[in-house]
Motif scaffolding. Structure first.
Motif: not given
Length: 178
Positions: A86, A135-136, A139, A143, A145-147, A149
């Motif tokens: 991750k 945020s991790l 996520t 989902v 939040l992936e961008n 991160n």
């Protein structure tokens, strides 16, 4: 002053909380629980400083151990997130290298009776790391939040490198003649 003040006890709690946080982080289905525990544990960092200042319980031991507690918790979690793919290895390497270097600098300067307290940049580094880890944890549920991160990784890298440079440059005067 005894080391067993409320601020120092909160710091020790943060260190001890690393073990269950480390274990929980290996299973994504517990990330929401881990998120809430992490937020509570992270708030002890703010609370111990507030109590120490308000009740005149600031100590060199507390200043030093507070930094160590942050590094233990955050770096342990970064390693788990790295192992779970991750976080990129370069990022974790930069963070841990910076933390070991600054801790070594602090220990060296402590031998010269110089205490290197956290400054604004170091606090921004810790804050950005805290937001990234939160945020991790979120996520898998959120989902999108992936961008975010990746941006948080870049910001955290900047604050980590810059704060390390800042600590070194501010304390170069103590390294002269070594």
């Amino acid at each position: 002053m005894s080391i067993w003040t409320v601020p120092n006890i909160l710091t020790f709690i943060r260190i001890l909380a690393t073990i269950p946080m480390f274990i929980i982080t290996y299973n994504e289905k517990y990330y929401l629980i881990a998120f809430f525990i992490y937020i509570i544990v992270s708030l002890t960092d703010l609370l111990d400083g507030y109590i120490a200042r308000k009740y005149n319980l600031v100590s060199d031991f507390g200043k030093f151990m507070d930094q160590i507690a942050d590094k233990i918790l955050i770096n342990a979690l970064l390693l788990v997130f790295l192992e779970m793919h991750k976080l990129p290895g370069w990022f974790v390497a930069i963070i841990i290298t910076r933390d070991i270097f600054i801790s070594g600098l602090r220990m060296f300067l402590a031998n010269k009776n110089v205490v290197v307290a956290a400054d604004r940049w170091g606090k921004l580094k810790t804050f950005s790391q805290t937001i990234l880890i939160a945020s991790l944890y979120l996520t898998p549920t959120l989902v999108f939040l992936e961008n975010l991160n990746f941006i948080l990784i870049l910001l955290t890298t900047f604050f980590s490198v810059f704060s390390g440079y800042n600590y070194l440059s501010k304390n170069l005067v103590y390294l002269k003649g070594e």
